[in-house]
Design a protein around this motif. Structure first.
Motif, PDB file in Angstrom:
ATOM      1  N   SER A  27       0.799  -1.300   0.159  1.00 31.98           N
ATOM      2  CA  SER A  27       0.095  -0.075   0.012  1.00 31.98           C
ATOM      3  C   SER A  27       0.928   1.307   0.062  1.00 31.98           C
ATOM      4  O   SER A  27       0.522   2.167  -0.651  1.00 31.98           O
ATOM      5  CB  SER A  27      -1.112  -0.110   1.313  1.00 31.98           C
ATOM      6  OG  SER A  27      -0.094   0.059   2.466  1.00 31.98           O
ATOM      7  N   TYR A  36      -7.609   0.677   2.611  1.00 36.13           N
ATOM      8  CA  TYR A  36      -7.899   0.788   1.217  1.00 36.13           C
ATOM      9  C   TYR A  36      -7.400  -0.445   0.454  1.00 36.13           C
ATOM     10  O   TYR A  36      -8.046  -1.297  -0.360  1.00 36.13           O
ATOM     11  CB  TYR A  36      -7.740   2.131   0.600  1.00 36.13           C
ATOM     12  CG  TYR A  36      -8.413   2.167  -0.783  1.00 36.13           C
ATOM     13  CD1 TYR A  36      -9.853   2.074  -1.059  1.00 36.13           C
ATOM     14  CD2 TYR A  36      -7.668   2.648  -1.985  1.00 36.13           C
ATOM     15  CE1 TYR A  36     -10.087   2.176  -2.487  1.00 36.13           C
ATOM     16  CE2 TYR A  36      -7.909   2.687  -3.038  1.00 36.13           C
ATOM     17  CZ  TYR A  36      -9.507   2.471  -3.382  1.00 36.13           C
ATOM     18  OH  TYR A  36     -10.018   2.614  -4.569  1.00 36.13           O
ATOM     19  N   SER A  39      -8.897  -3.803   1.381  1.00 38.54           N
ATOM     20  CA  SER A  39     -10.508  -3.721   1.004  1.00 38.54           C
ATOM     21  C   SER A  39     -10.226  -4.145  -0.704  1.00 38.54           C
ATOM     22  O   SER A  39     -11.119  -4.916  -0.968  1.00 38.54           O
ATOM     23  CB  SER A  39     -11.059  -2.317   1.072  1.00 38.54           C
ATOM     24  OG  SER A  39     -12.391  -2.394   0.578  1.00 38.54           O
ATOM     25  N   THR A  45     -13.911  -3.706  -2.578  1.00 41.43           N
ATOM     26  CA  THR A  45     -14.270  -2.515  -3.246  1.00 41.43           C
ATOM     27  C   THR A  45     -13.932  -2.491  -4.688  1.00 41.43           C
ATOM     28  O   THR A  45     -12.847  -3.185  -4.997  1.00 41.43           O
ATOM     29  CB  THR A  45     -13.516  -1.418  -2.392  1.00 41.43           C
ATOM     30  OG1 THR A  45     -13.905   0.085  -2.864  1.00 41.43           O
ATOM     31  CG2 THR A  45     -12.079  -1.304  -2.391  1.00 41.43           C
TER      32      THR A  45
END
Length: 70
Positions: A27, A36, A39, A45
């Motif tokens: 990340s 995020y 996910s 997402t």
């Protein structure tokens, strides 16, 4: 509007491991938050085209190997 999703989350996780990344390191490399990225990897997402390109480039994989458009 089209959305981009991970095809196979286990394969993506294996690809990260093969390259020596954990989610936090990857990340950071992709300039997104850990939550995020987690996910995205877990298929919870959709993601942007530029980020999906960055992920596939970093893992040296084709876009179509790890993502699909819906």
């Amino acid at each position: 509007m089209s959305k981009i999703f991970v095809k196979d989350k286990m394969e993506l996780k294996k690809s990260l491991m093969k390259k020596g990344y954990n989610i936090r390191e990857f990340s950071d490399k992709c300039n997104v938050s850990n939550s995020y990225m987690s996910s995205i990897i877990n298929g919870n997402t959709n993601l942007s085209a530029p980020l999906s390109k960055k992920i596939s480039d970093e893992l040296e994989l084709k876009f179509s190997d790890i993502f699909f458009i819906q």
